[in-house]
Design an enzyme around this catalytic site. Structure first.
Site, PDB file in Angstrom:
ATOM      1  N   GLY A  87      59.071  26.310  35.439  1.00  0.00           N
ATOM      2  CA  GLY A  87      60.271  27.203  36.207  1.00  0.00           C
ATOM      3  C   GLY A  87      60.923  28.098  35.307  1.00  0.00           C
ATOM      4  CG  HIS A 103      24.747  56.737  49.258  1.00  0.00           C
ATOM      5  ND1 HIS A 103      24.084  55.910  48.036  1.00  0.00           N
ATOM      6  CD2 HIS A 103      23.617  56.503  49.984  1.00  0.00           C
ATOM      7  CE1 HIS A 103      23.113  55.657  48.097  1.00  0.00           C
ATOM      8  NE2 HIS A 103      22.670  55.950  49.349  1.00  0.00           N
TER       9      HIS A 103
END
Length: 423
Positions: A86, A320
């Protein structure tokens, strides 16, 4: 007095998986920089250069990038939060370094330097000051109630229809040394963490002065993968053109771009800015890079590739005749020729994505994929909208992927071929 700052960057960011399997959420790149860097720059622009980083999950990624802070003109010290228990637990680690009043930032937010300026202008007026902002849906945040500018309560993640208002805690604080005494008294919350908001609520109960500043400054909380794209778009809108690489003849550019050193944009490429391209990249020839795309360092975008509104991380190759739309592609990925990423559902509804086992509506009509690091796709592979692929998975040629793929998997199309004699 020299102000100090603490940045909390120990957590993983589980809702960002699989992108966070190899890095903390704070190190995810947006518009060419890790999220964490925006916080450091916002502090530095306000003269705050003494920074304590509370690290934990994959902390080596943070330390390798920022080191001691010299190249960012700040001084950074680190402390490891061994268990993520926490925010109060994390801030407690900074006590030995803190000399006086100090700022705390959650490392997974992005804010502008003016927010810190506004905060500093109020620091003598309170024991604790919190930066607040109004949001449409406060249910995912800590909702703050004010009386004048005094904070009266903080309610964590209330249901939307039960929220007492739409003012939320941004995760930006200014504390004096008293906060550490309250952190020591803070008990675990129902979710098993020591929450800094619980520490502040004890201060409220003891009638300490807790102020809230309502900010209208730029602020982004990045919690889910598609929010990276939203933050990327927001930050690119404000970028200034900076071209350090090479642009060949017959390249068309509309709008601002950033082009890093030793990068080249080859002939026939068409770019609509804003677009960020890092160092040592090769773009084209004949590629189409559309607005709000961010491309990291050492990236290759091949011939006749189209990239739209996406984040492409370092050392990735997109070969490509491929299309990538509204997607986040991790580091060191290789997309084979003709890889197609769909970003629009056939029924035109919002794209959904699985987060921690639950299907979540992204709120986006157009959303492509999330690839973790080291993903490889074969030629002519296709991906449906909202798909996530884990670290190191390989997708075979011709595959059509309609479900999430976990890490380190190999997907091969099972085809049956009929081979007969020609007439």
């Amino acid at each position: 007095m020299i102000m100090q700052a603490v940045i909390l960057t120990a957590g993983e960011g589980t809702r960002m998986r699989p992108l966070t399997l190899t890095r903390p959420k704070t190190m995810l790149p947006i518009a060419g920089k890790p999220i964490l860097q925006y916080n450091i720059e916002a502090l530095r622009e306000n003269g705050i250069k003494d920074i304590i980083m509370i690290t934990g999950y994959h902390e080596s990624k943070v330390k390798e990038y920022f080191d001691n802070g010299d190249k960012f003109n700040v001084n950074i010290r680190y402390h490891t939060q061994k268990e993520q228990l926490g925010t109060a637990h994390a801030i407690k680690y900074a006590r030995e370094y803190i000399e006086d009043d100090f700022i705390v930032l959650n490392g997974d937010i992005i804010t502008e330097p003016a927010t810190i300026t506004d905060l500093l202008s109020h620091y003598k007026k309170a024991d604790t000051t919190i930066v607040l902002r109004e949001v449409k849906d406060p249910s995912q945040f800590g909702v703050v109630t004010l009386e004048g500018d005094n904070v009266k309560d903080i309610i964590e993640k209330p249901p939307a229809n039960k929220a007492p208002g739409n003012l939320i805690n941004t995760g930006i604080y200014l504390f004096n040394h008293k906060i550490f005494d309250y952190i020591e008294r803070t008990e675990k919350s129902p979710r098993g963490e020591y929450e800094i908001t619980d520490s502040i609520k004890m201060q409220i109960k003891d009638n300490l002065t807790i102020k809230g500043i309502i900010s209208k400054r730029h602020w982004v909380d990045v919690g889910k993968p598609w929010e990276l794209l939203e933050a990327n778009e927001t930050l690119l809108k404000n970028m200034k053109e900076d071209i350090k690489g090479e642009i060949e003849d017959n390249v068309t550019i509309h709008g601002p771009i950033i082009l890093g050193e030793d990068s080249i944009i080859r002939s026939g490429t068409y770019i609509i800015g804003p677009v960020y391209i890092g160092k040592n990249c090769e773009i084209g020839p004949n590629s189409y890079i559309r607005a709000n795309t961010s491309i990291g360092d050492d990236v290759s975008i091949g011939n006749a590739v189209e990239i739209k509104n996406s984040i492409i991380m370092d050392k990735t190759n997109i070969n490509h005749l491929s299309y990538v739309g509204d997607s986040v592609i991790g580091e060191n990925c290789n997309l084979g020729a003709g890889t197609n990423i769909a970003n629009l559902r056939f029924d035109d509804n919002h794209v959904k994505m699985t987060i921690k086992g639950e299907k979540i509506d992204t709120g986006r009509r157009k959303m492509g994929v999330i690839f973790a690091d080291n993903v490889k796709t074969g030629v002519n592979s296709s991906f449906n909208p909202g798909i996530k692929v884990g670290v190191g998975s390989h997708i075979g040629p011709g595959s059509i992927i309609s479900h999430d793929i976990p890490s380190n998997k190999l997907v091969i199309v099972n085809q049956e071929h009929i081979i007969s004699k020609r007439n």
